[in-house]
Design a protein around this motif. Structure first.
Motif, short mmCIF file in Angstrom:
data_model
loop_
_atom_site.label_atom_id
_atom_site.label_comp_id
_atom_site.label_asym_id
_atom_site.label_seq_id
_atom_site.Cartn_x
_atom_site.Cartn_y
_atom_site.Cartn_z
N LEU A 1 0.83 -1.20 0.00
CA LEU A 1 0.00 0.00 0.00
C LEU A 1 0.86 1.25 0.00
O LEU A 1 0.60 2.21 -0.75
CB LEU A 1 -0.94 0.00 1.21
CG LEU A 1 -1.85 1.22 1.34
CD1 LEU A 1 -2.80 1.32 0.15
CD2 LEU A 1 -2.63 1.18 2.65
N GLU A 2 1.91 1.26 0.82
CA GLU A 2 2.78 2.44 0.89
C GLU A 2 3.46 2.69 -0.45
O GLU A 2 3.58 3.84 -0.90
CB GLU A 2 3.82 2.26 1.99
CG GLU A 2 4.62 3.52 2.26
CD GLU A 2 5.17 3.55 3.68
OE1 GLU A 2 5.38 4.67 4.20
OE2 GLU A 2 5.39 2.47 4.27
N ASN A 3 3.92 1.64 -1.12
CA ASN A 3 4.55 1.79 -2.42
C ASN A 3 3.57 2.36 -3.45
O ASN A 3 3.93 3.22 -4.25
CB ASN A 3 5.10 0.45 -2.92
CG ASN A 3 6.30 0.00 -2.13
OD1 ASN A 3 7.04 0.81 -1.58
ND2 ASN A 3 6.52 -1.31 -2.06
N MET A 4 2.33 1.87 -3.43
CA MET A 4 1.31 2.36 -4.37
C MET A 4 1.03 3.84 -4.15
O MET A 4 0.96 4.64 -5.10
CB MET A 4 0.01 1.57 -4.21
CG MET A 4 0.09 0.13 -4.65
SD MET A 4 -1.45 -0.76 -4.28
CE MET A 4 -1.02 -2.42 -4.78
N LEU A 5 0.88 4.23 -2.91
CA LEU A 5 0.60 5.63 -2.59
C LEU A 5 1.76 6.53 -3.00
O LEU A 5 1.57 7.59 -3.60
CB LEU A 5 0.32 5.78 -1.09
CG LEU A 5 -0.96 5.13 -0.57
CD1 LEU A 5 -1.01 5.19 0.96
CD2 LEU A 5 -2.19 5.79 -1.15
N ASN A 6 2.97 6.11 -2.69
CA ASN A 6 4.14 6.93 -3.00
C ASN A 6 4.39 7.03 -4.50
O ASN A 6 4.78 8.09 -5.00
CB ASN A 6 5.39 6.36 -2.31
CG ASN A 6 5.33 6.53 -0.80
OD1 ASN A 6 4.62 7.39 -0.29
ND2 ASN A 6 6.07 5.70 -0.08
N ASN A 7 4.15 5.94 -5.24
CA ASN A 7 4.36 5.97 -6.69
C ASN A 7 3.43 6.96 -7.37
O ASN A 7 3.82 7.65 -8.32
CB ASN A 7 4.17 4.57 -7.29
CG ASN A 7 5.33 3.65 -6.97
OD1 ASN A 7 6.43 4.10 -6.66
ND2 ASN A 7 5.09 2.36 -7.04
N ASP A 8 2.20 7.03 -6.92
CA ASP A 8 1.25 7.95 -7.54
C ASP A 8 1.62 9.40 -7.27
O ASP A 8 1.40 10.28 -8.09
CB ASP A 8 -0.18 7.66 -7.06
CG ASP A 8 -0.78 6.47 -7.79
OD1 ASP A 8 -0.41 6.24 -8.95
OD2 ASP A 8 -1.62 5.78 -7.20
N VAL A 9 2.19 9.66 -6.10
CA VAL A 9 2.66 11.01 -5.79
C VAL A 9 3.79 11.40 -6.74
O VAL A 9 3.85 12.52 -7.26
CB VAL A 9 3.13 11.11 -4.33
CG1 VAL A 9 3.83 12.45 -4.08
CG2 VAL A 9 1.94 10.97 -3.39
#
Length: 275
Positions: free
Chosen positions: A78-86
């Motif tokens: 989840l953290e990777n997904m959120l950070n990638n979109d940023v």
């Protein structure tokens, strides 16, 4: 749903075909062909996938379920997904948390552009992510909230029936969020305390989830039968009406001991007429 036109109708969810197609950057001719039941070419299919979070395999051939969910294995994913979109977006990302009080689905809305016939077409790219309920997950969302105060965080309360449909890939972003011309009322998170309160409620309710007796197979059959019957009868249902009918048919089937392959179409028509 055996025909492309039926699947397209479910995807449109009440939207008019011509404005929807032209907003993608495609021509009225493309809309006319789709209106006749013709499957569009790969370029248009890619645009539909980008804008609608739809499964192309389902849209073209009826394979699988309509809407694509991300595979989120845990807090790190989840953290990777959120950070990638940023990192990939120059504009603020909107995070929409849908909960029935026991489970959580995140729909990310990421502004973007794609090129079609030498034009840059703006659109919203959606990702649908089932969120694991754990203290570590709450910490990930809290950190993300603190690091990205310009992003918008919204909470949506939905029914248990709607959540089952959402997790089963039967509801998509437009059906839940609408668009600029048809937007539901949003409940914004008011600071980190709201984020903490949401996850604490979900964590507190986990024993209820373990004791739940919902039959996923029966619910899937109810959803499919209601959607097929509504299409055949020419009945347009709002999200709220659809949820009420799903719930009524499911409860009736449970009380009567009806199995997934024994649903009565007459009962479904009656429920649709009395919605």
């Amino acid at each position: 749903m055996n025909h492309f036109s039926e699947r397209l109708s479910l995807l449109l969810a009440g939207r008019k075909l011509y404005p929807w197609v032209t907003a993608m950057g495609a021509s009225r001719g493309a809309a006319e062909n789709m209106g006749k039941g013709n499957i569009p070419g790969p370029e248009i299919l890619k645009m539909i996938r980008k804008r609608e979070c739809i499964s192309i395999g389902w849209l073209v051939a009826g394979d699988g379920v309509p809407f694509q969910l991300e595979n989120c294995q845990g807090p790190d994913d989840l953290e990777n997904m959120l950070n990638n979109d940023v990192k990939t977006s120059n504009e603020p990302v909107s995070l929409h948390f849908f909960t029935d009080g026991q489970r959580l689905m995140l729909i990310q809305s990421v502004p973007g552009k794609y090129e079609y016939k030498e034009k840059q077409i703006p659109y919203q790219h959606y990702r649908m992510i089932p969120v694991p309920i754990a203290q570590e997950t709450a910490a990930v969302v809290r950190r993300h909230h603190m690091r990205n105060p310009d992003q918008s965080f919204h909470e949506h309360r939905i029914t248990q029936t709607q959540m089952v449909s959402l997790l089963d890939g039967q509801l998509g972003p437009y059906q839940l969020l609408g668009d600029k011309n048809n937007a539901p009322m949003l409940v914004p998170f008011r600071g980190l305390s709201s984020t903490d309160a949401l996850f604490q409620e979900l964590l507190d309710n986990q024993p209820m989830e373990q004791n739940a007796t919902i039959s996923t197979q029966l619910m899937r059959s109810v959803i499919q039968c209601v959607d097929d019957t509504a299409f055949e009868e020419g009945i347009n249902l709002s999200i709220e009406e659809r949820a009420r009918v799903y719930t009524a048919i499911y409860r009736h089937a449970q009380r009567a001991g009806v199995l997934a392959d024994q649903l009565d179409s007459n009962s479904i028509v009656t429920a649709l007429e009395l919605r």
